[in-house]
Design a protein around this motif. Structure first.
Motif, PDB file in Angstrom:
ATOM      1  N   GLU A 218      98.451 116.334 168.220  1.00 52.74           N
ATOM      2  CA  GLU A 218      99.057 116.722 166.945  1.00 52.74           C
ATOM      3  C   GLU A 218      99.393 118.204 166.882  1.00 52.74           C
ATOM      4  O   GLU A 218     100.249 118.622 166.096  1.00 52.74           O
ATOM      5  CB  GLU A 218      98.119 116.353 165.788  1.00 52.74           C
ATOM      6  CG  GLU A 218      98.055 114.865 165.496  1.00 52.74           C
ATOM      7  CD  GLU A 218      99.411 114.284 165.123  1.00 52.74           C
ATOM      8  OE1 GLU A 218     100.189 114.968 164.423  1.00 52.74           O
ATOM      9  OE2 GLU A 218      99.714 113.154 165.549  1.00 52.74           O
ATOM     10  N   SER A 219      98.746 119.026 167.703  1.00 50.69           N
ATOM     11  CA  SER A 219      99.062 120.455 167.709  1.00 50.69           C
ATOM     12  C   SER A 219     100.454 120.720 168.276  1.00 50.69           C
ATOM     13  O   SER A 219     100.981 121.828 168.153  1.00 50.69           O
ATOM     14  CB  SER A 219      98.013 121.235 168.513  1.00 50.69           C
ATOM     15  OG  SER A 219      98.106 120.933 169.901  1.00 50.69           O
ATOM     16  N   LYS A 220     101.046 119.695 168.904  1.00 48.97           N
ATOM     17  CA  LYS A 220     102.394 119.824 169.469  1.00 48.97           C
ATOM     18  C   LYS A 220     103.453 119.281 168.503  1.00 48.97           C
ATOM     19  O   LYS A 220     104.599 119.071 168.889  1.00 48.97           O
ATOM     20  CB  LYS A 220     102.498 119.059 170.791  1.00 48.97           C
ATOM     21  CG  LYS A 220     101.383 119.343 171.789  1.00 48.97           C
ATOM     22  CD  LYS A 220     101.428 120.753 172.305  1.00 48.97           C
ATOM     23  CE  LYS A 220     100.344 120.968 173.365  1.00 48.97           C
ATOM     24  NZ  LYS A 220     100.330 122.358 173.854  1.00 48.97           N
ATOM     25  N   SER A 221     103.088 119.079 167.238  1.00 51.23           N
ATOM     26  CA  SER A 221     103.998 118.434 166.287  1.00 51.23           C
ATOM     27  C   SER A 221     105.277 119.236 166.067  1.00 51.23           C
ATOM     28  O   SER A 221     106.322 118.672 165.705  1.00 51.23           O
ATOM     29  CB  SER A 221     103.297 118.192 164.951  1.00 51.23           C
ATOM     30  OG  SER A 221     102.833 119.418 164.403  1.00 51.23           O
ATOM     31  N   GLU A 222     105.217 120.552 166.279  1.00 52.05           N
ATOM     32  CA  GLU A 222     106.419 121.374 166.148  1.00 52.05           C
ATOM     33  C   GLU A 222     107.526 120.869 167.068  1.00 52.05           C
ATOM     34  O   GLU A 222     108.711 120.888 166.716  1.00 52.05           O
ATOM     35  CB  GLU A 222     106.111 122.835 166.488  1.00 52.05           C
ATOM     36  CG  GLU A 222     107.334 123.743 166.425  1.00 52.05           C
ATOM     37  CD  GLU A 222     107.101 125.107 167.050  1.00 52.05           C
ATOM     38  OE1 GLU A 222     107.902 126.016 166.781  1.00 52.05           O
ATOM     39  OE2 GLU A 222     106.132 125.250 167.814  1.00 52.05           O
ATOM     40  N   LEU A 223     107.139 120.397 168.251  1.00 50.93           N
ATOM     41  CA  LEU A 223     108.112 119.921 169.228  1.00 50.93           C
ATOM     42  C   LEU A 223     108.836 118.676 168.717  1.00 50.93           C
ATOM     43  O   LEU A 223     110.042 118.522 168.909  1.00 50.93           O
ATOM     44  CB  LEU A 223     107.410 119.640 170.564  1.00 50.93           C
ATOM     45  CG  LEU A 223     108.276 119.247 171.759  1.00 50.93           C
ATOM     46  CD1 LEU A 223     109.445 120.199 171.957  1.00 50.93           C
ATOM     47  CD2 LEU A 223     107.412 119.194 173.024  1.00 50.93           C
ATOM     48  N   VAL A 224     108.107 117.783 168.050  1.00 46.51           N
ATOM     49  CA  VAL A 224     108.724 116.592 167.456  1.00 46.51           C
ATOM     50  C   VAL A 224     109.674 117.003 166.335  1.00 46.51           C
ATOM     51  O   VAL A 224     110.776 116.451 166.205  1.00 46.51           O
ATOM     52  CB  VAL A 224     107.646 115.617 166.926  1.00 46.51           C
ATOM     53  CG1 VAL A 224     108.284 114.508 166.103  1.00 46.51           C
ATOM     54  CG2 VAL A 224     106.863 115.020 168.087  1.00 46.51           C
ATOM     55  N   GLU A 225     109.270 117.986 165.543  1.00 49.31           N
ATOM     56  CA  GLU A 225     110.125 118.462 164.460  1.00 49.31           C
ATOM     57  C   GLU A 225     111.417 119.063 165.007  1.00 49.31           C
ATOM     58  O   GLU A 225     112.512 118.824 164.466  1.00 49.31           O
ATOM     59  CB  GLU A 225     109.368 119.493 163.620  1.00 49.31           C
ATOM     60  CG  GLU A 225     108.190 118.901 162.859  1.00 49.31           C
ATOM     61  CD  GLU A 225     107.305 119.974 162.240  1.00 49.31           C
ATOM     62  OE1 GLU A 225     107.659 121.175 162.356  1.00 49.31           O
ATOM     63  OE2 GLU A 225     106.271 119.628 161.650  1.00 49.31           O
TER      64      GLU A 225
END
Length: 249
Positions: A218-225
């Motif tokens: 979840e800490s990589k959620s910026e990448l999905v955004e």
């Protein structure tokens, strides 16, 4: 005069800082599959190309981030993300509730795909009704794997798993198995361009599912955004349609 000069310099610096912030590069490590054309594959010059690769590149350009690509294979791509060695993966991964429940976080869907079956060119298999007592090859951990497992008892065939698509295809051509199941666009594309000495068995497709970009932390959620925002933009400006047409017509 000095006050005016100072004010002008301050305004210039504000614009400069804003520009730097806007263009700040964000570096990621993205893992992908091997031999999954036309979504990701190695061309004659050794370049990694395909629909997924072009979509990723277009989104990265649109959103202003850079990335290092790991061309490692399906299982290895998942493992790299789970171990924190990669930030995300794009590999024709179907969005399913089961995967979401097991720790996958997906982007918005970027392609609708079905799974289907292919056999050797000289095979007399015309559908699932001819599969009793036969062997069907699938790639481990894929939607095709799940699809085959879900209908094997109904049609009486055995499922044989492989770690890569090329090995699976070779098993069909070499006669070690009777058929293989894979994503329909992959099978049809490779048969069309002469890469696979097989034929697609029409009528074996399942219901379509969307492909999505995936992260496992979840800490990589910026990448999905970033992926979602870029995907929206390239759909609107026509770049997405250009990419699909380039490979699938």
């Amino acid at each position: 005069m000095k006050k005016i000069l100072a004010l002008v310099l301050a305004v210039i610096m504000c614009f400069a800082f804003a520009a730097c912030e806007k263009n700040e590069s964000k570096d990621f490590v993205i893992a992908t599959d091997k031999g999954f054309s036309p979504f990701e594959f190695q061309d004659a010059d050794g370049n990694i190309v395909g629909i997924d690769m072009d979509i990723l590149a277009a989104i990265a350009e649109d959103q202003g981030f850079t990335y290092d690509l790991q061309y490692v294979g399906w299982d290895a791509a998942i493992a790299a993300c789970q171990a924190g060695q990669a930030d995300g993966m794009i590999a024709g991964a179907s969005i399913t509730e089961e995967r979401k429940n097991s720790g996958w976080t997906f982007s918005d869907g970027y392609y609708d795909a079905t799974q289907g079956m292919a056999v050797a060119k000289d095979s007399d298999i015309e559908g699932f009704a001819d599969m009793k007592g036969k062997k069907v090859a699938v790639k481990n951990g894929t939607m095709s794997n799940e699809y085959a497992e879900s209908i094997k008892d109904e049609f009486g065939f055995d499922v044989v798993t492989f770690s890569t698509s090329p090995d699976m295809y070779q098993a069909v051509v070499g006669g070690q198995v009777d058929a293989c199941m894979d994503d329909t666009p992959i099978l049809k594309y490779n048969i069309k361009i002469g890469e696979l000495e097989m034929k697609f068995v029409e009528g074996t497709e399942n219901e379509p599912a969307q492909y999505g970009f995936a992260i496992f932390d979840e800490s990589k959620s910026e990448l999905v955004e970033l992926f979602n925002a870029g995907l929206k933009n390239i759909r609107e400006n026509g770049k997405y349609d250009e990419i699909i047409a380039k490979y699938l017509g």
